[in-house]
Write a protein that holds these residues in place. Sequence first.
Motif, PDB file in Angstrom:
ATOM      1  N   ASP A 170      45.606  42.840  37.508  1.00  0.00           N
ATOM      2  CA  ASP A 170      46.270  44.195  37.044  1.00  0.00           C
ATOM      3  C   ASP A 170      46.584  45.092  38.199  1.00  0.00           C
ATOM      4  OD1 ASP A 170      43.420  44.672  37.730  1.00  0.00           O
ATOM      5  OD2 ASP A 170      42.993  45.689  35.843  1.00  0.00           O
ATOM      6  N   ASP A 171      46.315  44.490  39.281  1.00  0.00           N
ATOM      7  CA  ASP A 171      46.451  45.319  40.592  1.00  0.00           C
ATOM      8  C   ASP A 171      47.760  44.980  41.032  1.00  0.00           C
ATOM      9  OD1 ASP A 171      46.843  46.043  43.271  1.00  0.00           O
ATOM     10  OD2 ASP A 171      44.726  45.876  43.805  1.00  0.00           O
TER      11      ASP A 171
ATOM     12  N   GLN B  96      35.021  40.673  42.266  1.00  0.00           N
ATOM     13  CA  GLN B  96      33.503  40.453  41.861  1.00  0.00           C
ATOM     14  C   GLN B  96      32.609  39.695  42.709  1.00  0.00           C
ATOM     15  OE1 GLN B  96      30.533  41.493  40.137  1.00  0.00           O
ATOM     16  NE2 GLN B  96      32.025  42.400  38.705  1.00  0.00           N
ATOM     17  N   GLU B  97      31.639  40.195  43.391  1.00  0.00           N
ATOM     18  CA  GLU B  97      30.730  39.175  44.247  1.00  0.00           C
ATOM     19  C   GLU B  97      29.697  38.607  43.397  1.00  0.00           C
ATOM     20  OE1 GLU B  97      31.135  39.883  48.417  1.00  0.00           O
ATOM     21  OE2 GLU B  97      32.389  41.590  48.029  1.00  0.00           O
ATOM     22  N   GLU B  98      29.195  39.069  42.388  1.00  0.00           N
ATOM     23  CA  GLU B  98      28.013  38.560  41.822  1.00  0.00           C
ATOM     24  C   GLU B  98      28.115  37.127  41.626  1.00  0.00           C
ATOM     25  OE1 GLU B  98      26.483  41.001  38.448  1.00  0.00           O
ATOM     26  OE2 GLU B  98      27.653  42.806  39.227  1.00  0.00           O
ATOM     27  N   VAL B  99      26.931  36.468  41.882  1.00  0.00           N
ATOM     28  CA  VAL B  99      26.907  34.938  41.719  1.00  0.00           C
ATOM     29  C   VAL B  99      26.746  34.616  40.468  1.00  0.00           C
ATOM     30  CG1 VAL B  99      25.259  33.076  42.212  1.00  0.00           C
ATOM     31  CG2 VAL B  99      25.646  34.830  43.817  1.00  0.00           C
TER      32      VAL B  99
ATOM     33  N   GLN C 199      38.057  41.405  36.609  1.00  0.00           N
ATOM     34  CA  GLN C 199      37.891  42.806  36.321  1.00  0.00           C
ATOM     35  C   GLN C 199      39.101  43.465  35.926  1.00  0.00           C
ATOM     36  OE1 GLN C 199      34.637  44.382  37.992  1.00  0.00           O
ATOM     37  NE2 GLN C 199      34.400  45.972  36.769  1.00  0.00           N
ATOM     38  N   MET C 200      39.463  43.363  34.437  1.00  0.00           N
ATOM     39  CA  MET C 200      40.848  43.919  34.000  1.00  0.00           C
ATOM     40  C   MET C 200      40.565  44.467  32.629  1.00  0.00           C
ATOM     41  SD  MET C 200      43.517  40.838  34.693  1.00  0.00           S
ATOM     42  CE  MET C 200      42.749  39.660  33.737  1.00  0.00           C
ATOM     43  N   ASP C 201      41.396  45.584  32.305  1.00  0.00           N
ATOM     44  CA  ASP C 201      41.290  46.295  30.940  1.00  0.00           C
ATOM     45  C   ASP C 201      41.252  45.262  29.716  1.00  0.00           C
ATOM     46  OD1 ASP C 201      40.325  48.601  32.231  1.00  0.00           O
ATOM     47  OD2 ASP C 201      42.634  49.407  32.386  1.00  0.00           O
TER      48      ASP C 201
END
Length: 119
Positions: A14-15, A87-90, A59-61
């Motif tokens: 979305d970017d 998103q860097e969360e393991v 991460q998108m709407d």
Amino acid sequence: MKTSTSLNITLVDDDPFCLSYYEQYLTSLGFQHITVFDNGTDCVSNLTRQTDIVFVDYQMDMLNGMDVLKEIKRFNPDIYVVFISGQEEVQVALDAFRNGAFDYIVKGKNDIIKIAGVL
């Protein structure tokens, strides 16, 4: 057998900057069959198009990348799905792999090199 540059590639982000950047990079590598979507809903709605590999943002709407991954795998489990995400969360990466993702690339200075490495 397809050569790597004849792969049908789908980009979902979305970017608009990232979407254009990745598309231009893949084109510069000789890839000619690139489809882009700026949201997960349009990607899922067009799964009947021939695609070999999908690069998707997390991460998108509306439909996030995990939702897109699950829909793709329900439609055709043989389509490779690679996350390219800030998103860097393991745990997010582990969930992606658990749901059938081929790879998980964190957006940053080396992301295009990692994209080329997947192909």
